[in-house]
Design a protein around this motif. Structure first.
Motif, mmCIF file in Angstrom:
data_model
loop_
_atom_site.group_PDB
_atom_site.id
_atom_site.type_symbol
_atom_site.label_atom_id
_atom_site.label_comp_id
_atom_site.label_asym_id
_atom_site.label_seq_id
_atom_site.Cartn_x
_atom_site.Cartn_y
_atom_site.Cartn_z
ATOM 1 N N PHE A 112 0.876 -1.179 0.000
ATOM 2 C CA PHE A 112 0.000 0.000 0.000
ATOM 3 C C PHE A 112 0.914 1.229 0.000
ATOM 4 C CE2 PHE A 112 -3.877 -2.185 1.598
ATOM 5 C CZ PHE A 112 -3.318 -3.328 2.146
ATOM 6 N N THR A 113 0.725 2.149 -0.938
ATOM 7 C CA THR A 113 1.512 3.387 -0.911
ATOM 8 C C THR A 113 0.570 4.581 -0.846
ATOM 9 O OG1 THR A 113 1.592 3.419 -3.327
ATOM 10 C CG2 THR A 113 3.485 2.499 -2.189
ATOM 11 N N ARG A 114 1.057 5.634 -0.210
ATOM 12 C CA ARG A 114 0.242 6.847 -0.060
ATOM 13 C C ARG A 114 1.173 8.042 0.025
ATOM 14 N NH1 ARG A 114 -2.970 7.283 5.322
ATOM 15 N NH2 ARG A 114 -1.160 8.472 5.902
ATOM 16 N N TYR A 123 -3.919 12.072 -3.897
ATOM 17 C CA TYR A 123 -2.806 11.119 -3.783
ATOM 18 C C TYR A 123 -2.717 10.500 -2.399
ATOM 19 C CZ TYR A 123 -1.472 13.235 -8.193
ATOM 20 O OH TYR A 123 -1.485 13.692 -9.480
ATOM 21 N N PRO A 126 -4.835 5.376 -1.033
ATOM 22 C CA PRO A 126 -3.784 4.367 -1.189
ATOM 23 C C PRO A 126 -3.811 3.699 -2.567
ATOM 24 C CG PRO A 126 -5.107 3.966 0.790
ATOM 25 C CD PRO A 126 -5.823 4.996 -0.012
ATOM 26 N N VAL A 127 -2.622 3.445 -3.090
ATOM 27 C CA VAL A 127 -2.459 2.584 -4.256
ATOM 28 C C VAL A 127 -2.084 1.208 -3.712
ATOM 29 C CG1 VAL A 127 -1.039 2.082 -6.276
ATOM 30 C CG2 VAL A 127 -1.720 4.433 -5.782
ATOM 31 N N VAL A 128 -2.766 0.170 -4.189
ATOM 32 C CA VAL A 128 -2.527 -1.181 -3.669
ATOM 33 C C VAL A 128 -2.046 -2.077 -4.797
ATOM 34 C CG1 VAL A 128 -3.500 -3.095 -2.359
ATOM 35 C CG2 VAL A 128 -4.455 -0.796 -2.074
ATOM 36 N N PRO A 164 4.674 7.220 -5.606
ATOM 37 C CA PRO A 164 3.328 7.755 -5.398
ATOM 38 C C PRO A 164 2.341 7.426 -6.515
ATOM 39 C CG PRO A 164 5.005 9.461 -5.196
ATOM 40 C CD PRO A 164 5.659 8.268 -5.785
ATOM 41 N N GLY A 165 1.070 7.667 -6.221
ATOM 42 C CA GLY A 165 0.030 7.455 -7.212
ATOM 43 C C GLY A 165 0.164 8.405 -8.395
ATOM 44 N N THR A 262 4.402 7.063 2.314
ATOM 45 C CA THR A 262 4.211 5.985 3.292
ATOM 46 C C THR A 262 3.932 4.686 2.560
ATOM 47 O OG1 THR A 262 3.204 7.579 4.784
ATOM 48 C CG2 THR A 262 2.848 5.267 5.282
ATOM 49 N N LEU B 32 -0.729 2.593 10.244
ATOM 50 C CA LEU B 32 -0.673 3.063 8.851
ATOM 51 C C LEU B 32 -1.448 2.193 7.864
ATOM 52 C CD1 LEU B 32 3.104 4.104 8.584
ATOM 53 C CD2 LEU B 32 1.121 5.584 8.922
ATOM 54 N N PRO B 34 -4.055 0.950 5.665
ATOM 55 C CA PRO B 34 -5.349 1.563 5.334
ATOM 56 C C PRO B 34 -6.523 0.664 5.707
ATOM 57 C CG PRO B 34 -3.813 1.713 3.485
ATOM 58 C CD PRO B 34 -3.191 0.795 4.488
ATOM 59 N N ASP B 38 -10.570 3.972 3.801
ATOM 60 C CA ASP B 38 -9.520 4.528 2.935
ATOM 61 C C ASP B 38 -9.487 3.827 1.579
ATOM 62 O OD1 ASP B 38 -8.446 6.108 5.132
ATOM 63 O OD2 ASP B 38 -7.691 4.211 5.917
ATOM 64 N N LEU B 39 -10.039 2.627 1.537
ATOM 65 C CA LEU B 39 -9.894 1.782 0.341
ATOM 66 C C LEU B 39 -11.182 1.723 -0.480
ATOM 67 C CD1 LEU B 39 -7.907 -1.056 2.135
ATOM 68 C CD2 LEU B 39 -6.982 0.501 0.405
ATOM 69 N N TYR B 42 -11.507 0.450 -3.970
ATOM 70 C CA TYR B 42 -11.439 -0.994 -4.195
ATOM 71 C C TYR B 42 -12.780 -1.682 -3.916
ATOM 72 C CZ TYR B 42 -6.535 -0.137 -4.869
ATOM 73 O OH TYR B 42 -5.344 0.341 -5.382
ATOM 74 N N THR B 78 -3.525 0.362 -11.904
ATOM 75 C CA THR B 78 -2.546 0.226 -10.816
ATOM 76 C C THR B 78 -2.654 1.400 -9.854
ATOM 77 O OG1 THR B 78 -0.801 1.487 -11.916
ATOM 78 C CG2 THR B 78 -0.909 -0.892 -12.368
ATOM 79 N N GLY B 79 -3.191 2.521 -10.311
ATOM 80 C CA GLY B 79 -3.266 3.711 -9.467
ATOM 81 C C GLY B 79 -2.144 4.692 -9.731
ATOM 82 N N HIS B 80 -1.125 4.300 -10.480
ATOM 83 C CA HIS B 80 -0.022 5.210 -10.784
ATOM 84 C C HIS B 80 -0.288 5.931 -12.107
ATOM 85 C CE1 HIS B 80 2.462 3.547 -7.620
ATOM 86 N NE2 HIS B 80 2.219 2.339 -8.070
ATOM 87 N N CYS B 81 -0.017 7.220 -12.140
ATOM 88 C CA CYS B 81 -0.185 7.936 -13.410
ATOM 89 C C CYS B 81 0.858 9.039 -13.510
ATOM 90 C CB CYS B 81 -1.574 8.526 -13.526
ATOM 91 S SG CYS B 81 -1.936 9.779 -12.297
#
Lengths: 270, 81
Positions: A112-114, A123, A126-128, A164-165, A262, B32, B34, B38-39, B42, B78-81
């Motif tokens: 999990f990143t935040r 942002y 969380p990205v999982v 990060p996201g 994190t 910490l 989540p 927070d999710l 999903y 994935t959540g990354h951009c």
């Protein structure tokens, strides 16, 4: 739920996106963000479209003026779409469903990143991601008889998810894909951390510096603390955290900010 | 509820881990990690592409919520951009 991204000059824009953009970019349609949301029916026909960002004045069209403008904006549009589709009131929310192991794999580490970016609160969501782990990966964390050194680069497969996201400024200008984390440096320590009821524990800790495929002098560091649990000398669980500042820049390299990055790690065992 | 269950599980593990440093790491994990609130992203039934969503929608007779981003980059799966 799905997403699509691209540019107006792309060759392969799906018909429904062409329809969305025809309305969005029509002369006189006013300012809008670069993100649209839309609802399609089961045949893929466009039912409703709206700008994903709330109107500037923050005022909703409906009677419900409570809450923040952005969620209200989405609630109103989803309500209209449901009505257009002839759907009733929304049902109970689905259960949270996190990325799971692909079929046939037995274990992995969920990451999990935040990023606590004060300017971009999105942002903080969380990205999982789930990184599959094989026996050879767990062997790196074998139960230590005494304190042992471990090079962080050996853990790159799961440490590489620590970014990060949103990283627009760390994007390849040609491919437009975000740079990948390709380097993990640092000497970590794997220390015995006690035994209880047939389980033994070890603590993996130390400072890790990460670099990406964009090169240059870009790097960021954080403290890694991970507890590994063993039974019969086999790893049966893992829980830990990564904490450190992440450097961000504004458009064209302007400005310079540091935000808390994190990471949380947990094992997934079948 | 799940967040509470996670915290209880982790606290019991932290009691097992004898070293104070390991206990501290597990307590930080519990703080910490989540929770379901927070999710929320999903909770959604994500399809990996528009084509996959269209196929699923047709088979299950369900509508699609599509997010269109006018940018060359972006990966909401994935959540990354």
């Amino acid at each position: 739920m799905t997403s699509w991204h691209g540019h107006r000059d792309d060759a392969d824009i799906p018909p429904v996106v062409q329809e969305v953009w025809a309305a969005k970019f029509k002369p006189g349609s006013g300012q809008s963000s670069n993100v649209d949301a839309c609802v399609l029916d089961a045949e893929g026909k466009l039912v409703r479209r709206w700008d994903a960002m709330a109107p500037r004045d923050g005022r909703g069209r409906g009677e419900d003026l409570r809450g923040d403008p952005l969620p209200r904006h989405w609630r109103e549009n989803l309500k209209e779409a449901r009505a257009a589709l002839g759907l009733g009131e929304p049902g109970k929310p689905r259960e949270v469903s996190l990325p799971e192991l692909p079929e046939g794999l037995r274990s992995g580490i969920r990451v999990f990143t935040r990023l606590d970016d004060r300017g971009m609160p999105a942002y903080k969501a969380p990205v999982v991601e789930l990184v599959p782990m094989g026996d050879e990966d767990w062997a790196l964390l074998a139960r230590p008889a005494k304190s042992a050194a471990l090079d962080a680069s050996a853990l790159l497969p799961w440490l590489s998810k620590m970014y990060p996201g949103g990283v627009m400024e760390r994007t390849d200008p040609d491919t437009k894909f975000a740079y990948r984390v390709t380097g993990a440096k640092g000497t970590l320590s794997l220390d015995p951390a006690g035994e209880k009821d047939g389980s033994a524990f070890a603590l993996l800790h130390g400072r890790v510096t990460l670099t990406d495929s964009g090169g240059g002098d870009f790097a960021y560091s954080g403290e890694l603390r991970v507890v590994v649990e063993y039974r019969d000398r086999k790893v049966t669980g893992l829980k830990g955290v990564f904490e450190g500042p992440y450097p961000r820049q504004g458009p064209k390299g302007s400005g310079g900010f540091e935000f808390d990055l994190t990471g949380v790690f947990e094992s997934v065992m079948r | 509820m799940l967040r509470t269950a996670t915290a209880v599980l982790v606290l019991s593990l932290s009691a097992f881990a004898q070293s104070p440093e390991a206990s501290s790491a597990l307590e930080r994990f519990a703080k910490l990690r989540p929770g379901n609130d927070d999710l929320a992203m999903y909770r959604l039934d994500w399809a990996e592409s528009l084509a996959a969503a269209e196929k699923k929608a047709a088979a299950e007779k369900r509508p699609i919520l599509l997010v269109v981003i006018h940018a060359k980059y972006g990966d909401m799966i994935t959540g990354h951009c």
